[in-house]
Structures are given as structure tokens and as C-alpha cells.
Design a protein around this motif. Sequence first.
Motif, PDB file in Angstrom:
ATOM      1  N   ARG A 186      18.882  25.527  17.068  1.00 29.90           N
ATOM      2  CA  ARG A 186      20.198  24.865  17.050  1.00 29.90           C
ATOM      3  C   ARG A 186      20.791  24.949  18.457  1.00 29.90           C
ATOM      4  O   ARG A 186      20.837  26.016  19.052  1.00 29.90           O
ATOM      5  N   LYS A 199      27.311  24.408  21.201  1.00 25.03           N
ATOM      6  CA  LYS A 199      28.193  23.512  21.955  1.00 25.03           C
ATOM      7  C   LYS A 199      28.389  24.049  23.372  1.00 25.03           C
ATOM      8  O   LYS A 199      28.690  25.219  23.569  1.00 25.03           O
ATOM      9  N   ASP A 218      13.430  13.533  14.094  1.00 24.07           N
ATOM     10  CA  ASP A 218      14.505  13.952  13.185  1.00 24.07           C
ATOM     11  C   ASP A 218      14.836  15.430  13.356  1.00 24.07           C
ATOM     12  O   ASP A 218      16.013  15.821  13.340  1.00 24.07           O
ATOM     13  N   LEU A 260      16.878  15.826  16.588  1.00 25.21           N
ATOM     14  CA  LEU A 260      18.235  15.292  16.463  1.00 25.21           C
ATOM     15  C   LEU A 260      19.108  16.137  15.539  1.00 25.21           C
ATOM     16  O   LEU A 260      20.310  16.287  15.765  1.00 25.21           O
ATOM     17  N   GLN A 261      18.487  16.712  14.498  1.00 21.22           N
ATOM     18  CA  GLN A 261      19.251  17.546  13.557  1.00 21.22           C
ATOM     19  C   GLN A 261      19.690  18.866  14.173  1.00 21.22           C
ATOM     20  O   GLN A 261      20.590  19.521  13.649  1.00 21.22           O
ATOM     21  N   ALA A 296      27.859  18.483  17.034  1.00 21.20           N
ATOM     22  CA  ALA A 296      28.615  17.297  16.610  1.00 21.20           C
ATOM     23  C   ALA A 296      28.936  16.360  17.769  1.00 21.20           C
ATOM     24  O   ALA A 296      29.168  15.165  17.549  1.00 21.20           O
ATOM     25  N   SER A 297      28.963  16.862  18.997  1.00 21.62           N
ATOM     26  CA  SER A 297      29.287  16.005  20.143  1.00 21.62           C
ATOM     27  C   SER A 297      28.246  14.913  20.366  1.00 21.62           C
ATOM     28  O   SER A 297      28.527  13.907  21.018  1.00 21.62           O
ATOM     29  N   GLU A 335      26.903  13.170  17.869  1.00 26.17           N
ATOM     30  CA  GLU A 335      26.907  12.283  16.711  1.00 26.17           C
ATOM     31  C   GLU A 335      26.926  10.804  17.100  1.00 26.17           C
ATOM     32  O   GLU A 335      26.205  10.002  16.501  1.00 26.17           O
ATOM     33  N   PRO A 336      27.765  10.372  18.084  1.00 24.31           N
ATOM     34  CA  PRO A 336      27.723   8.955  18.480  1.00 24.31           C
ATOM     35  C   PRO A 336      26.343   8.515  18.968  1.00 24.31           C
ATOM     36  O   PRO A 336      25.891   7.412  18.655  1.00 24.31           O
ATOM     37  N   ILE A 359      23.400   9.858  18.079  1.00 22.19           N
ATOM     38  CA  ILE A 359      22.490   9.827  16.924  1.00 22.19           C
ATOM     39  C   ILE A 359      22.739   8.575  16.090  1.00 22.19           C
ATOM     40  O   ILE A 359      21.796   7.912  15.618  1.00 22.19           O
ATOM     41  N   LEU A 360      24.018   8.226  15.896  1.00 20.68           N
ATOM     42  CA  LEU A 360      24.348   7.029  15.121  1.00 20.68           C
ATOM     43  C   LEU A 360      23.796   5.778  15.801  1.00 20.68           C
ATOM     44  O   LEU A 360      23.204   4.906  15.141  1.00 20.68           O
ATOM     45  N   HIS A 419      19.929   5.567  15.409  1.00 16.07           N
ATOM     46  CA  HIS A 419      19.471   5.103  14.099  1.00 16.07           C
ATOM     47  C   HIS A 419      19.800   3.629  13.859  1.00 16.07           C
ATOM     48  O   HIS A 419      19.024   2.899  13.226  1.00 16.07           O
TER      49      HIS A 419
END
Length: 209
Positions: free
Chosen positions: A48, A51, A83, A86-87, A91-92, A94-95, A97-98, A101
Motif C-alpha cells: 500500500r 499518502k 489491477d 492500481l488498488q 485516494a489522491s 482516484e482521478p 484510475i478513473l 478505466h
Amino acid sequence: MLACMSSELQKQYENRDAHDMIVGLRGMFENQAQAERYNTSKSLFACRLTKGSPVSPHVIKMIGYIESLEKLGFPLSPELATDVILQSLPASFEPFILNFHMNSMEKSMAELHGMLKTAEESIKKSSSHVMMVQKDSKKRKRKGKAKTSDEISSSKPKPVGKPKASPAASDTCHHCHKTGHWRRNCKLYLEELKKKKGSKTSSSGTEKD
């Protein structure tokens, strides 16, 4: 076969035939491979990124685990490996990763590594811009001048004065001694004041001449 073994293994298998050697060695190294596969996969799936930590060393470490599993005979498919990486991101990302996909991107591990480094730079720039805007807004709030005591007093509503009293019918004027008015409202008194002012003005003009 004995010549290729270590001295300890040579002593262990010197009195055995080739079949027994192969079975024994396979069992020994299969157990080691199973334990190595378990530890490697455990480390990979537990990765993991915290941040604020750099993304490049994190991705390189995960790629190393994925390659180790492949050498042990348990390769991950490119989609599953992507995957897993990316997992592991905070959270920073997230844009990113979106967008990844939505565009159905299929990238190699090296390409994904480069894209994540670029995304990290843009995240740092956007976060620093937000911090600068917040600091600027705080400075503007502090620059507002406090109201002085005069401004505070002027902003307060002024008290309404009491209405002046009017003379009663029984009140007596101290000048003409008639009832129903006071001296300040007496016509006779006011006329005499005008005459006095006029006489003073005329006398002062004569003195100047």
C-alpha cells in the motif's frame, strides 16, 4: 548428479539411485518454492502506498514481486497485475484510475510506471495550488481593518429625542401675564426682541459712520 550437489547433499544421497535422488530433491525444492510463492504473494497483495510517499519506488517493488511469481511458475496476467498495482494507490490517484478505466488502457508494467510518475507530478502541482489559494484567502481576511470606536458608535442607532412639551391652558406667561402660553411663545415678547435687535444694529452702524 552427485557432482553437481553440495557436500551435504552428496552425503545424503551417495547411497541412493537416480530415481530416489530425483524424488527426494523434487520434494525438498517444491516445499521451498511453495513457501517462497506464499511469502512473495503475501508481500505483493499487502503493498500500500501511503499518502505523500513517492510512487516510483513503490511500483518498482511491486513489479519485482510480480516477476518473482512468474519465475516460480505462477505468472499474473497483465490485467490482474495492473489491477493489483492500481488498488495499492491512495485516494489522491482516484482521478487517474478513473480515467485509466474509462479509456480502457492496456499498458505494460513499464508504461504504467511512467504514467503514474506523470500523474504524481500533476497531483503535487494541483495540491500546491490549492494550498496557495487557501493561504491567500486567509491573508485577505486578516487584512480587513477593525472598526474604530467612532465607527462603532456612529453605526449604532441614535436615540430618539423626547417631544417638546406644549403649554397648558392654565399656564401663565411671565412677560404679559396672560394664560395659555409661555414667554418664549409670547407674541409681545418676540416683537420686543426684534425691536431691540433692530435698535442695536442701527446704533452699531451709526458708530461706524
